[in-house]
Write an enzyme that holds these catalytic residues in place. Structure first.
Site, PDB file in Angstrom:
ATOM      1  N   TRP A  43       0.881  -1.181   0.000  1.00 58.24           N
ATOM      2  CA  TRP A  43       0.000   0.000   0.000  1.00 58.24           C
ATOM      3  C   TRP A  43       0.920   1.233   0.000  1.00 58.24           C
ATOM      4  CZ3 TRP A  43      -1.883   2.769   4.815  1.00 58.24           C
ATOM      5  CH2 TRP A  43      -2.907   3.665   4.507  1.00 58.24           C
ATOM      6  N   ASP A  84      -0.217  -5.013   9.911  1.00 55.99           N
ATOM      7  CA  ASP A  84      -1.239  -4.034   9.561  1.00 55.99           C
ATOM      8  C   ASP A  84      -2.511  -4.808   9.203  1.00 55.99           C
ATOM      9  OD1 ASP A  84      -2.527  -1.722   8.977  1.00 55.99           O
ATOM     10  OD2 ASP A  84      -1.554  -1.383   7.048  1.00 55.99           O
ATOM     11  N   LYS A 116     -13.237  -0.606   6.724  1.00 56.34           N
ATOM     12  CA  LYS A 116     -13.833  -1.506   5.740  1.00 56.34           C
ATOM     13  C   LYS A 116     -14.852  -2.432   6.377  1.00 56.34           C
ATOM     14  CE  LYS A 116     -10.300  -0.190   3.054  1.00 56.34           C
ATOM     15  NZ  LYS A 116      -9.349   0.854   3.358  1.00 56.34           N
TER      16      LYS A 116
HETATM   17  C1  LMR Z   1      -6.992   1.686  -0.474  1.00 58.20           C
HETATM   18  O1  LMR Z   1      -5.937   1.046  -0.396  1.00 58.20           O
HETATM   19  O2  LMR Z   1      -7.555   1.938  -1.543  1.00 58.20           O
HETATM   20  C2  LMR Z   1      -7.654   2.177   0.789  1.00 58.20           C
HETATM   21  O3  LMR Z   1      -6.998   1.686   1.900  1.00 58.20           O
HETATM   22  C3  LMR Z   1      -7.854   3.640   0.799  1.00 58.20           C
HETATM   23  C4  LMR Z   1      -6.583   4.410   1.010  1.00 58.20           C
HETATM   24  O4  LMR Z   1      -6.521   5.162   1.975  1.00 58.20           O
HETATM   25  O5  LMR Z   1      -5.645   4.272   0.220  1.00 58.20           O
END
Ligand code: LMR
Length: 395
Positions: free
Chosen positions: A129, A210, A245
């Protein structure tokens, strides 16, 4: 002139796609970018359990609206501990605080670790992420990457992961997704978690799990296993957690940070330092979202309603995975689409190149993230076929 040296912000790779999507005039556009769970009608649902918790909370809300303590509401923190760690009596060796969503938990974790002299290296999966890197870099860490996928991007390259982490400096932080890896959807197996925690012990690394999607991968009992294994092994580590979520409460920013410590005295001191970190950031967390989550987690019948709702979300995601797999296998049989069935959670890593992603967006109005991540929960019976056709067209 002051600030003249600043560069324009190119925008967040995930969140800026929302703006692009909203301003796209095409009616047939499809949003599979940001990690929202959408229902079959393409709406972000309000869960029945949350509606009931709101009704109860509204009746009480006039009573008080003072500041929460720096570490958040105590009934919320207790409920979070029981939920995550599965213990009837709250563990004295785990310091848990309420945070502003999962991102807030990560930022407090990073600032806390940095001020505790563990602010050297952070190791993050490649890919991960995007905000993991941004948060730790801003907190002053040197960001290193460990490999996650094999060359054909259809599974985890675990030996390569271990080899990379062998080279991590002592007291480095190792960020791992507890389940539903974002963006790839590939998760570690039970024995791989054991090996990873063992390596952390040997090399004095600090694992940070996480956990933003517990319940959305293989069901809660299985998704929470890595978190509970960390505690059962007596490994010192951190757990960041988001309820955005699973409660469909994105805007309320409800999350938590837990630090699993070796003994009670350390945990008490850690809690104090977490409070000091919060105070210097935003003083104390907001109240309302935590009231809702706490109401649900602390009331067994309401909690059951919620668990069934999470299970329905999970099952819909699985059926969309299967539906997309079936249609793509018909439309583009020369490619294997089996990754869709093996990945878990809201996201699927399609392996589409940045150019294919651009074509999908610009020519066909299908929005996915630049790294090829597709939000499976944006699919429904109305758009599944058209999305499959458009993906097949760019393959
Ligand atoms: C995502 O990965 O799309 C979500 O967790 C929203 C974000 O804050 O990036």
């Amino acid at each position: 002139m002051l600030f003249e040296h600043l560069q324009p912000y190119p925008g967040d790779p995930i969140l800026s796609l929302m703006d692009k999507f909203t301003s796209d005039p095409r009616e047939e556009k499809v949003n599979l970018s940001v990690g929202f769970y959408y229902d079959e009608n393409g709406k972000i649902p309000v869960l029945d359990s949350v509606r009931e918790a709101k009704r109860r909370a509204d009746a009480r809300f006039t009573q008080t609206n003072g500041y929460l303590p720096m570490d958040g509401a105590s009934d919320y923190c207790r409920a979070v501990q029981q939920h995550l760690f599965g213990m009837q009596n709250n563990p004295e060796t785990i310091a848990t605080i309420q945070t502003i969503g999962g991102s807030g938990a990560l930022r407090i974790a990073a600032d806390f670790l940095y001020s505790a002299d563990y602010g050297g290296e952070v190791w993050i999966s490649d890919p991960s992420w995007d905000n993991h890197q941004a948060i730790f870099a801003r907190a002053g860490f040197t960001v290193k990457r460990y490999p996650w996928l094999n060359a054909s991007a259809d599974d985890i390259d675990f030996p390569a992961l271990l080899q990379a982490l062998q080279g991590a400096a002592a007291h480095s932080v190792v960020v791992v997704h507890a389940c539903c890896h974002n963006p790839t959807g590939f998760d570690l197996q039970e024995n791989q978690w054991d090996a990873l925690f063992e390596l952390c012990r040997e090399r004095q690394l600090i694992p940070l799990l996480d956990a933003a999607y517990l319940g959305m991968g293989n069901g809660f009992a299985q998704d929470v296993r890595a978190v509970r294994k960390l505690v059962a092994r007596g490994t010192t580590g951190l757990v960041t957690n988001s309820f955005s979520k699973v409660f469909s409460l994105y805007g309320e920013r409800v999350g938590s940070l837990s630090v699993v410590c070796a003994n009670r005295t350390i945990a008490d001191n850690v809690r104090g330092q977490l409070k000091a970190t919060v105070r210097a950031n935003y003083s104390s967390p907001p109240r309302f979202g935590a009231v809702l989550v706490s109401e649900i987690l602390n009331d067994e019948p309401l909690r059951q309603v919620w668990q069934e709702e999470v299970e329905l979300m999970r099952e819909r995601i699985v059926s969309m995975r299967q539906g997309l797999h079936t249609r793509l296998s018909e439309l583009a049989p020369q490619h294997s689409h089996d990754y869709l069935l093996r990945q878990k959670g809201m996201f699927s890593f399609t392996g589409l190149s940045p150019e294919q992603v651009r074509m999908l967006r610009e020519e066909y109005g299908v929005y996915i993230i630049g790294n090829g991540r597709l939000c499976v929960s944006g699919l429904n019976q109305h758009n599944l076929d058209i999305v499959a056709r458009r993906i097949a067209a760019v393959l």
